[in-house]
Design a protein around this motif. Structure first.
Motif, PDB file in Angstrom:
ATOM      1  N   ASP A   1      32.553  29.773  38.156  1.00  0.00           N
ATOM      2  CA  ASP A   1      33.689  29.929  39.060  1.00  0.00           C
ATOM      3  C   ASP A   1      34.775  30.602  38.224  1.00  0.00           C
ATOM      4  O   ASP A   1      35.476  29.941  37.452  1.00  0.00           O
ATOM      5  N   LEU A   2      34.880  31.913  38.342  1.00  0.00           N
ATOM      6  CA  LEU A   2      35.748  32.726  37.502  1.00  0.00           C
ATOM      7  C   LEU A   2      37.190  32.709  37.978  1.00  0.00           C
ATOM      8  O   LEU A   2      37.459  32.497  39.175  1.00  0.00           O
ATOM      9  N   SER A   3      38.076  32.971  37.062  1.00  0.00           N
ATOM     10  CA  SER A   3      39.495  33.092  37.371  1.00  0.00           C
ATOM     11  C   SER A   3      39.756  34.462  37.987  1.00  0.00           C
ATOM     12  O   SER A   3      39.164  35.465  37.570  1.00  0.00           O
ATOM     13  N   ALA A   4      40.648  34.533  38.950  1.00  0.00           N
ATOM     14  CA  ALA A   4      40.989  35.809  39.588  1.00  0.00           C
ATOM     15  C   ALA A   4      41.937  36.629  38.710  1.00  0.00           C
ATOM     16  O   ALA A   4      42.238  37.772  39.022  1.00  0.00           O
ATOM     17  N   GLN A   5      42.425  36.054  37.630  1.00  0.00           N
ATOM     18  CA  GLN A   5      43.349  36.756  36.732  1.00  0.00           C
ATOM     19  C   GLN A   5      42.826  36.866  35.341  1.00  0.00           C
ATOM     20  O   GLN A   5      42.089  36.147  34.842  1.00  0.00           O
TER      21      GLN A   5
END
Length: 149
Positions: free
Chosen positions: A145-149
């Motif tokens: 679940d990756l960070s959008a930033q």
């Protein structure tokens, strides 16, 4: 002559010893999300977490996510799976200037009008990616679940 035959027999015995050579490839599957939402058309790359990665010496693999963000890793030769070990994980979700996903085999430099990565650039680079995955001899189930930033 006898000496040469003996040497050949010893060499053949050493090569035939069980356990020598590369371990078998194992299955690595998973899901890629950003903010809890699946990322379709994302190329997932696994590269050994070693200094001086050399594709001619180290095993590596890729997978492409489907519409649900699911992927399965395979070696570039098409064989499903990867060798056990610790890997740096990269992610790219390239789209062309019209917003269409770029096929995984396509080099970004070959796309007329260029490409845009929908994911933060830190996930694209081996030197910057914060993601790691340890693959055991049983394989791995990897959910990112990756960070959008």
């Amino acid at each position: 002559m006898r000496w040469a035959v003996s040497l050949l027999l010893i060499a053949a015995a050493v090569v035939a010893v069980p356990g020598c050579g590369k371990p078998p490839m194992v299955t690595v599957k998973g899901v890629v999300k950003v903010g809890g939402k699946p990322v379709p058309h994302c190329k997932v790359g696994l590269f050994p977490d070693v200094e001086g990665f050399d594709p001619n010496k180290h095993g590596y693999g890729f997978g492409m996510t489907n519409d649900k963000g699911e992927f399965e890793i395979q070696h570039p030769n098409g064989t499903k799976g990867i060798f056990p070990g610790t890997y740096k994980v990269t992610f790219v979700a390239w789209i062309d200037s019209k917003g269409k996903p770029v096929p995984p085999e396509t080099k970004p430099s070959e796309v007329p009008g260029g490409v845009k990565n929908l994911l933060p650039s830190k996930y694209e680079s081996l030197s910057d990616t914060p993601e790691r995955l340890t693959v055991t001899k049983e394989g791995a189930e990897a959910n990112f679940d990756l960070s959008a930033q």
